[in-house]
Motif scaffolding. Structure first.
Motif, PDB file in Angstrom:
ATOM      1  N   PHE A 139       0.977  -1.134   0.028  1.00 28.63           N
ATOM      2  CA  PHE A 139      -0.048  -0.103  -0.032  1.00 28.63           C
ATOM      3  C   PHE A 139       0.966   1.472  -0.147  1.00 28.63           C
ATOM      4  N   ALA A 140       1.762   1.425   0.940  1.00 23.94           N
ATOM      5  CA  ALA A 140       2.905   2.514   1.016  1.00 23.94           C
ATOM      6  C   ALA A 140       3.442   2.656  -0.344  1.00 23.94           C
ATOM      7  N   ALA A 141       3.968   1.609  -1.283  1.00 19.07           N
ATOM      8  CA  ALA A 141       4.650   1.596  -2.340  1.00 19.07           C
ATOM      9  C   ALA A 141       3.486   2.021  -3.376  1.00 19.07           C
ATOM     10  N   ALA A 142       2.495   1.857  -3.225  1.00 20.30           N
ATOM     11  CA  ALA A 142       1.552   2.235  -4.409  1.00 20.30           C
ATOM     12  C   ALA A 142       1.363   3.468  -4.060  1.00 20.30           C
ATOM     13  N   VAL A 143       1.017   4.280  -3.021  1.00 23.58           N
ATOM     14  CA  VAL A 143       0.903   5.471  -2.707  1.00 23.58           C
ATOM     15  C   VAL A 143       2.192   6.260  -3.268  1.00 23.58           C
ATOM     16  N   GLU A 144       3.212   6.050  -3.039  1.00 18.21           N
ATOM     17  CA  GLU A 144       4.567   6.520  -3.551  1.00 18.21           C
ATOM     18  C   GLU A 144       4.372   6.528  -5.218  1.00 18.21           C
ATOM     19  N   HIS A 145       4.245   5.286  -5.720  1.00 14.58           N
ATOM     20  CA  HIS A 145       4.129   5.264  -7.036  1.00 14.58           C
ATOM     21  C   HIS A 145       3.229   6.350  -7.594  1.00 14.58           C
ATOM     22  N   VAL A 146       1.803   6.357  -7.233  1.00 14.58           N
ATOM     23  CA  VAL A 146       0.910   7.369  -7.644  1.00 14.58           C
ATOM     24  C   VAL A 146       1.425   8.563  -7.574  1.00 14.58           C
ATOM     25  N   ARG A 147       1.978   8.914  -6.286  1.00 16.80           N
ATOM     26  CA  ARG A 147       2.477  10.202  -6.136  1.00 16.80           C
ATOM     27  C   ARG A 147       3.542  10.651  -7.299  1.00 16.80           C
ATOM     28  N   GLU A 148       4.484   9.781  -7.679  1.00 16.57           N
ATOM     29  CA  GLU A 148       5.410  10.091  -8.333  1.00 16.57           C
ATOM     30  C   GLU A 148       4.889  10.366  -9.935  1.00 16.57           C
ATOM     31  N   GLU A 149       3.766   9.407 -10.342  1.00 20.70           N
ATOM     32  CA  GLU A 149       3.265   9.330 -11.817  1.00 20.70           C
ATOM     33  C   GLU A 149       2.312  10.483 -11.689  1.00 20.70           C
ATOM     34  N   LEU A 150       1.335  10.718 -10.938  1.00 20.23           N
ATOM     35  CA  LEU A 150       0.371  11.641 -11.085  1.00 20.23           C
ATOM     36  C   LEU A 150       0.714  12.913 -10.435  1.00 20.23           C
ATOM     37  N   VAL A 151       1.103  13.074  -9.017  1.00 21.08           N
ATOM     38  CA  VAL A 151       1.248  14.478  -8.467  1.00 21.08           C
ATOM     39  C   VAL A 151       2.556  14.906  -9.440  1.00 21.08           C
ATOM     40  N   GLU A 152       3.403  14.411  -9.322  1.00 21.38           N
ATOM     41  CA  GLU A 152       4.713  14.863  -9.906  1.00 21.38           C
ATOM     42  C   GLU A 152       4.821  14.852 -11.646  1.00 21.38           C
ATOM     43  N   GLY A 153       4.134  14.131 -12.092  1.00 21.57           N
ATOM     44  CA  GLY A 153       3.815  13.867 -13.421  1.00 21.57           C
ATOM     45  C   GLY A 153       2.719  14.463 -14.231  1.00 21.57           C
ATOM     46  N   LEU A 154       1.597  13.765 -14.325  1.00 14.62           N
ATOM     47  CA  LEU A 154       0.422  14.369 -14.773  1.00 14.62           C
ATOM     48  C   LEU A 154       0.055  15.618 -14.426  1.00 14.62           C
ATOM     49  N   LEU A 155      -0.086  15.681 -13.163  1.00 18.46           N
ATOM     50  CA  LEU A 155      -0.893  17.031 -12.589  1.00 18.46           C
ATOM     51  C   LEU A 155       0.240  18.271 -12.445  1.00 18.46           C
ATOM     52  N   ALA A 156       1.338  18.240 -12.806  1.00 17.27           N
ATOM     53  CA  ALA A 156       2.543  19.169 -12.823  1.00 17.27           C
ATOM     54  C   ALA A 156       2.102  20.279 -13.386  1.00 17.27           C
ATOM     55  N   LEU A 157       1.426  20.172 -14.530  1.00 14.59           N
ATOM     56  CA  LEU A 157       1.117  21.086 -15.437  1.00 14.59           C
ATOM     57  C   LEU A 157      -0.376  21.097 -15.899  1.00 14.59           C
ATOM     58  N   PRO A 158      -1.062  22.131 -15.727  1.00 20.98           N
ATOM     59  CA  PRO A 158      -2.359  22.224 -15.947  1.00 20.98           C
ATOM     60  C   PRO A 158      -2.804  21.342 -17.448  1.00 20.98           C
ATOM     61  N   PHE A 159      -3.915  21.135 -17.671  1.00 21.32           N
ATOM     62  CA  PHE A 159      -4.112  20.528 -19.246  1.00 21.32           C
ATOM     63  C   PHE A 159      -4.530  21.631 -19.962  1.00 21.32           C
ATOM     64  N   ASP A 160      -3.917  22.000 -21.017  1.00 23.34           N
ATOM     65  CA  ASP A 160      -4.293  23.176 -21.672  1.00 23.34           C
ATOM     66  C   ASP A 160      -4.740  23.037 -23.232  1.00 23.34           C
ATOM     67  N   GLY A 161      -4.940  21.650 -23.428  1.00 27.04           N
ATOM     68  CA  GLY A 161      -5.427  21.378 -24.811  1.00 27.04           C
ATOM     69  C   GLY A 161      -4.354  21.289 -26.088  1.00 27.04           C
ATOM     70  N   SER A 162      -3.189  21.608 -25.651  1.00 24.71           N
ATOM     71  CA  SER A 162      -2.064  21.312 -26.776  1.00 24.71           C
ATOM     72  C   SER A 162      -1.799  20.091 -27.161  1.00 24.71           C
ATOM     73  N   ILE A 163      -1.135  20.023 -28.227  1.00 25.74           N
ATOM     74  CA  ILE A 163      -0.779  18.917 -28.651  1.00 25.74           C
ATOM     75  C   ILE A 163       0.161  17.931 -27.720  1.00 25.74           C
ATOM     76  N   GLU A 164       1.114  19.088 -27.130  1.00 27.70           N
ATOM     77  CA  GLU A 164       2.005  18.083 -26.249  1.00 27.70           C
ATOM     78  C   GLU A 164       1.398  17.943 -24.835  1.00 27.70           C
ATOM     79  N   ALA A 165       0.125  18.495 -24.586  1.00 30.07           N
ATOM     80  CA  ALA A 165      -0.619  17.967 -23.211  1.00 30.07           C
ATOM     81  C   ALA A 165      -1.317  16.783 -23.650  1.00 30.07           C
ATOM     82  N   GLU A 166      -2.110  16.721 -25.000  1.00 31.17           N
ATOM     83  CA  GLU A 166      -2.562  15.444 -25.277  1.00 31.17           C
ATOM     84  C   GLU A 166      -1.533  14.168 -25.409  1.00 31.17           C
TER      85      GLU A 166
END
Length: 503
Positions: A323-350
């Motif tokens: 469970f702790a490892a899953a929290v860490e992996h989601v934090r890395e991938e989601l918080v520091e990855g996907l959510l690091a920049l707001p979605f702006d509709g650009s090709i790069e964001a897509e």
């Protein structure tokens, strides 16, 4: 000694009058084509997944795109089994896993989903049981099974989609009825299978989730008959388990993707929850359940409640290190990855969203395994513990930061009221003797079908037939059709002709 089993292609053809030689393609591919060609499949494009497309103003998943992605994941899992020696042998021992079967079942699994997402399912169930007197109520999985076996029409001589037994069995995530099949009923087991327990607020109502109404029980038995002696009466087939697991994977990934696009998932809020639990997990573990509930706004408290919930419900796999490892992996991938920049509709964001989705999907599909004797709470097909915990944490994120939002609740309460008013208006119309000849033809036909299904000595047979017909009719509407029909019945619509009457 195992019972003899007929060759798969023949034994799973199931109750159909067709012969294998009459088909130019696999019968399972024919099933897939019939499902995709059904108007019930087309309507899923107008049915909410989680966020209403009209409400979000953006392109988000609906039930149709969700079903297509579940089918894609399910097929990928099934094809892994054909390439893996020991898993292939075990899968065959348990009844087999054909990629065409799981793809067809995945495409069909949400055919019965009503307007407005899971909210519509809960509202229709309550109305069906408490207002219309239907003991079976409403359940989306059971409604999907009813559509492919009873209410969809293929030509003058065929009721249902005439699908093979294999595909029908693979649709049964919950291979039991609400109250009495099989015997003993799964909800009465010491450790009930997932979905078999009654809802906490209505313990006498039967299973919260079930795969078929009593009207389709004979069909369920026939579809499951080829697997007798290989899997328990209450257990999913391997193909159903693949479809169910694929549904979980798609739900966990693609809904997070939607919430990011819409701008609902904010990096700060998600980071605060996950990182607070990582910092203060030891102290949070020392808090009683009651105190944890009263500390609902404390960062980290919600995910600690999730950890405890998993131990209570799924002690067979719940593990604190995973469970702790899953929290860490989601934090890395989601918080520091996907959510690091707001979605702006650009090709790069897509492209970034696409890579996030593909990376997680591959990770989960590669972690699939098969268990000969799984826990009562699991199917034969399951994720490895690390990835199982990651799915739970991803689902937690959208439950916590989307489904619990007051603005979404406000929207959904209006939709619930709309469905309740629509059901009442249709019932009033059905009970008006002067209007019988002007009922929507589909509603009239569904009343006749439901009446024919009931035993002649059924108490209040006509009333129950009308109730089931109303539920069938409303469940077959898109979100937009439900709104348009209520507008017409309320005198608010300025349009004389509306597609709300046509399916």
């Amino acid at each position: 000694m195992e019972p003899p089993v007929e060759p798969r292609a023949r034994r799973l053809f199931g109750g159909s009058a067709r012969a294998l030689g009459d088909l130019a393609t696999s019968p399972f591919r024919a099933d897939r084509d019939r499902i995709v060609g059904s108007p019930f499949f087309t309507r899923l494009g107008g049915v909410t997944q989680v966020i209403s497309p009209g409400g979000s103003g953006l392109l988000v998943h609906n039930r149709l795109t969700h079903s297509l992605k579940v089918a894609q994941v399910a097929r990928a899992i099934a094809e892994r089994f054909t390439a893996d020696g020991w898993q292939r042998d075990l899968v065959e021992k348990l009844g087999g896993c054909d990629p065409d079967v799981v793809e067809a079942a995945a495409l069909a699994h949400d055919l019965g989903h009503p307007p407005f997402g899971h909210l519509g399912e809960r509202v229709l169930d309550r109305l069906a049981r408490h207002r219309l007197g239907l003991t079976d109520g409403f359940e989306g999985n059971a409604q999907s099974y009813r559509i492919v076996t009873s209410t969809e029409i293929r030509g003058a001589a065929t009721t249902g989609l005439d699908l093979t037994a294999a595909v029908r069995a693979a649709m049964l995530k919950y291979p039991w009825t609400r109250l009495d099949h099989p015997d003993p009923h799964p909800r009465l087991m010491d450790l009930p299978p997932r979905g078999a327990s009654p809802p906490p607020d209505d313990p006498d109502s039967g299973s919260a989730k079930f795969g078929a109404y009593r009207t389709e029980l004979d069909d369920l038995r026939q579809a499951r008959a080829p697997f007798a002696g290989r899997i328990a009466d209450w257990q999913q087939t391997v193909e159903a388990s693949v479809m169910d697991t694929a549904d979980d994977i798609a739900y966990a990934i693609h809904d997070v993707e939607d919430f990011y696009r819409v701008g609902v998932l904010q990096q700060g809020a998600v980071a605060a929850e996950l990182m607070a639990w990582q910092r203060e997990g030891a102290s949070l573990r020392g808090i009683t359940d009651a105190a944890l509930t009263t500390s609902a706004r404390r960062p980290g408290a919600a995910i600690e409640r999730l950890r405890r919930h998993l131990h209570r419900k799924d002690s067979w796999i719940a593990d604190d290190e995973a469970f702790a490892a899953a929290v860490e992996h989601v934090r890395e991938e989601l918080v520091e990855g996907l959510l690091a920049l707001p979605f702006d509709g650009s090709i790069e964001a897509e492209q970034y969203v696409a890579r996030f989705s593909a990376r997680w999907t591959t990770r989960f599909v590669d972690a699939i395994t098969v268990a000969e004797q799984p826990s009562m709470r699991s199917g034969h097909v399951l994720l490895a513990p690390a990835q199982w915990h990651e799915v739970q944490v991803l689902k937690f994120v959208h439950h916590r930061f989307v489904l619990a939002r007051p603005d979404l609740a406000l929207h959904q309460r209006g939709q619930a009221r709309l469905l309740g008013t629509l059901v009442e208006a249709l019932l009033e119309w059905l009970l008006d003797p002067e209007e019988e000849s002007r009922l929507p033809r589909r509603l009239h036909d569904l009343v006749e079908l439901a009446e024919a299904e009931l035993h002649p000595r059924t108490q209040d047979r006509i009333g129950k037939a009308r109730g089931r017909a109303i539920v069938d009719f409303v469940a077959q509407l898109t979100d937009g059709q439900a709104v348009a029909m209520l507008d017409a019945l309320s005198g608010r619509s300025g349009a004389l002709w509306t597609d709300a009457f046509v399916l």
